[in-house]
Design a protein around this motif. Structure first.
Motif, PDB file in Angstrom:
ATOM      1  N   UNK A 137     -42.750  41.459  18.192  1.00  0.00           N
ATOM      2  CA  UNK A 137     -41.331  41.292  18.739  1.00  0.00           C
ATOM      3  C   UNK A 137     -41.084  41.305  20.375  1.00  0.00           C
ATOM      4  N   UNK A 138     -42.063  42.226  20.959  1.00  0.00           N
ATOM      5  CA  UNK A 138     -41.883  42.513  22.352  1.00  0.00           C
ATOM      6  C   UNK A 138     -42.418  40.992  23.175  1.00  0.00           C
ATOM      7  N   UNK A 139     -42.891  40.095  22.409  1.00  0.00           N
ATOM      8  CA  UNK A 139     -43.333  39.024  22.986  1.00  0.00           C
ATOM      9  C   UNK A 139     -44.582  38.912  23.553  1.00  0.00           C
ATOM     10  N   UNK A 140     -45.251  40.004  23.350  1.00  0.00           N
ATOM     11  CA  UNK A 140     -46.944  40.007  24.024  1.00  0.00           C
ATOM     12  C   UNK A 140     -47.739  38.961  23.438  1.00  0.00           C
ATOM     13  N   UNK A 141     -47.507  38.641  22.377  1.00  0.00           N
ATOM     14  CA  UNK A 141     -48.566  37.500  21.998  1.00  0.00           C
ATOM     15  C   UNK A 141     -48.143  36.096  22.593  1.00  0.00           C
ATOM     16  N   UNK A 142     -46.965  36.176  23.068  1.00  0.00           N
ATOM     17  CA  UNK A 142     -46.246  34.633  23.485  1.00  0.00           C
ATOM     18  C   UNK A 142     -45.709  34.126  22.038  1.00  0.00           C
ATOM     19  N   UNK A 143     -45.850  32.666  22.157  1.00  0.00           N
ATOM     20  CA  UNK A 143     -45.303  32.044  21.027  1.00  0.00           C
ATOM     21  C   UNK A 143     -46.338  32.047  19.883  1.00  0.00           C
ATOM     22  N   UNK A 144     -45.789  32.511  18.648  1.00  0.00           N
ATOM     23  CA  UNK A 144     -46.870  32.719  17.438  1.00  0.00           C
ATOM     24  C   UNK A 144     -46.943  31.208  16.925  1.00  0.00           C
ATOM     25  N   UNK A 145     -48.314  30.449  16.940  1.00  0.00           N
ATOM     26  CA  UNK A 145     -48.584  29.315  16.887  1.00  0.00           C
ATOM     27  C   UNK A 145     -49.427  29.144  15.366  1.00  0.00           C
ATOM     28  N   UNK A 146     -50.115  30.185  15.166  1.00  0.00           N
ATOM     29  CA  UNK A 146     -51.131  30.174  14.096  1.00  0.00           C
ATOM     30  C   UNK A 146     -51.307  31.570  13.454  1.00  0.00           C
ATOM     31  N   UNK A 147     -51.391  31.817  12.080  1.00  0.00           N
ATOM     32  CA  UNK A 147     -51.952  33.095  11.597  1.00  0.00           C
ATOM     33  C   UNK A 147     -52.636  32.816  10.316  1.00  0.00           C
TER      34      UNK A 147
END
Ligand code: NAD
Length: 348
Positions: A137-147
């Protein structure tokens, strides 16, 4: 502060876990156990609490501030409705009910009577999940694209002695995958559509033993889940974190969740954050940072939360409405596997 009196209805595998957590806590007390089995009567005797063969006598006795419903799934709705009618806060085990319509009826009854219902998706209370959610939620990963999520493990043959576990509804999608679906919703947001292939090739039962699932998130990312209860593999949340003492420790750390964004990626349960500190791109070295996390037993934390909900000091972390959305998405996996078509959920 006075202890919160909790009744347990259904004292099987998970009901006993709840009883253990209650009696070993300093904030809750076990008000009684309702379960017609002789083993439950013996458990109540050992804990020195009243035993009821008929759950209605526990609920109308005026002794519970909250109750935990840990019975077979088809009893969740009638028992939870009875608790609500008695003004008793309810923790109902997952799945919230057996159908979406039942889940909606429970949510409606909870709202109308203003009696809180909490659904037992205990993983949400795990400190590792709390930390992961904060990081995402902090945005540290950027845009979540793949999990990518692995949920692969081996159920012993004796597990299938019970006939319902060999039939549709008794397989790993409804029993196990539902935890992952709930975590995806909790960590990454709502699911837009579901694609799935199921297989019963190993055991040959009516029910699936393996499934490959692809989810498209409303936020745009794609999630792949590999599920099998018929393989000799350690890559499952249960084996990796041992939330239950039923599972042995693994010889080395095991990761089961790989969440990737445009800026960084996160593995669970080890909470390793992979990112570029300098120049970026696959020719550049990546940095691995191990995030700190408090340890804590999610069942105890969930119990603490239930007491706060019963005192009206907290709102349920997962309401009947929320639990019903998790059930809807899980049932969609079975629909998609059966039909071969994708199933649209939210704005899909
Ligand atoms: N959150 C978790 O980690 C987790 C883990 C396992 C199971 N569950 C859920 O918990 C529920 C129970 O699962 P389980 O594995 O403990 O099952 P179980 O079969 O071991 O236990 C169910 C218990 O309910 C009792 N029961 C049956 N009819 C009853 C009635 N009318 N009134 C009171 N008790 C009654 C049975 O005698 C039995 O002791 C299911 O909904 C399951 O999906 C959750």
């Amino acid at each position: 502060m006075a202890k919160t009196a909790i009744g347990v209805i259904g004292a099987g595998v998970i009901g006993r876990t709840h009883c253990d957590r209650i009696v070993s806590s300093d904030f809750a007390s076990l008000a009684g156990i309702a379960d017609p089995s002789p083993e439950a009567a013996e458990l109540a005797r050992r804990h020195g609490v009243p035993h009821f063969a008929d759950y209605r006598h526990l609920l109308d006795g005026g002794v519970c501030a909250a109750v935990i419903v840990a019975t077979p799934n088809d009893l969740h709705l009638p028992i939870a409705l009875n608790a609500i009618a008695n003004g008793i806060t309810v923790l109902v085990e997952k799945p919230v009910t057996t159908t979406v319509a039942e889940g909606e009826a429970l949510a409606k009854a909870s709202a109308q009577a203003d009696v809180p219902v909490l659904v037992g998706h205990h993983r949400r209370h795990n400190p590792i999940i709390r930390r992961a959610r904060d990081v995402i939620r902090s945005g540290a990963l950027g845009r979540i694209t793949s999990a990518t999520i692995l949920y692969t493990f081996l159920k012993p043959c004796a597990y299938f002695d019970l006939a319902w576990r060999r039939r549709p509804g008794g397989g790993p999608v409804l029993i196990n995958l539902i935890h992952e679906i709930d975590l995806v919703r909790h960590l990454l947001g709502e699911i837009a559509s579901v694609h799935a292939i199921g297989s019963n090739a190993v055991r040959g039962f009516e029910v699936e033993d393996t499934a490959a699932v692809v989810l498209r998130l409303v936020a745009g990312g794609l999630v792949t889940i590999s599920l099998s209860d018929a393989v000799a593999a350690p890559w499952s949340w249960d084996l990796a974190v041992q939330e239950s003492a039923l599972y042995p420790p693994q010889p080395t750390a095991v990761n089961t969740h790989f969440i990737s964004g445009t800026v960084a990626s996160l593995t669970l349960p080890t909470l390793e954050l992979w990112s570029y500190k300098g120049a970026v791109g696959w020719f550049e070295p990546m940095t691995r940072e191990k995030l700190a996390v408090d340890t804590g037993d999610p069942y105890s934390i969930q119990l603490h939360h239930l007491c706060a909900v019963a005192r009206r000091e907290a709102a349920p972390l997962i309401t009947a409405t929320d639990g019903t959305e998790t059930l809807r998405a899980t049932l969609a996996v079975l629909d998609a596997a059966r039909s071969g078509a994708s199933v649209t959920l939210n704005n899909g």
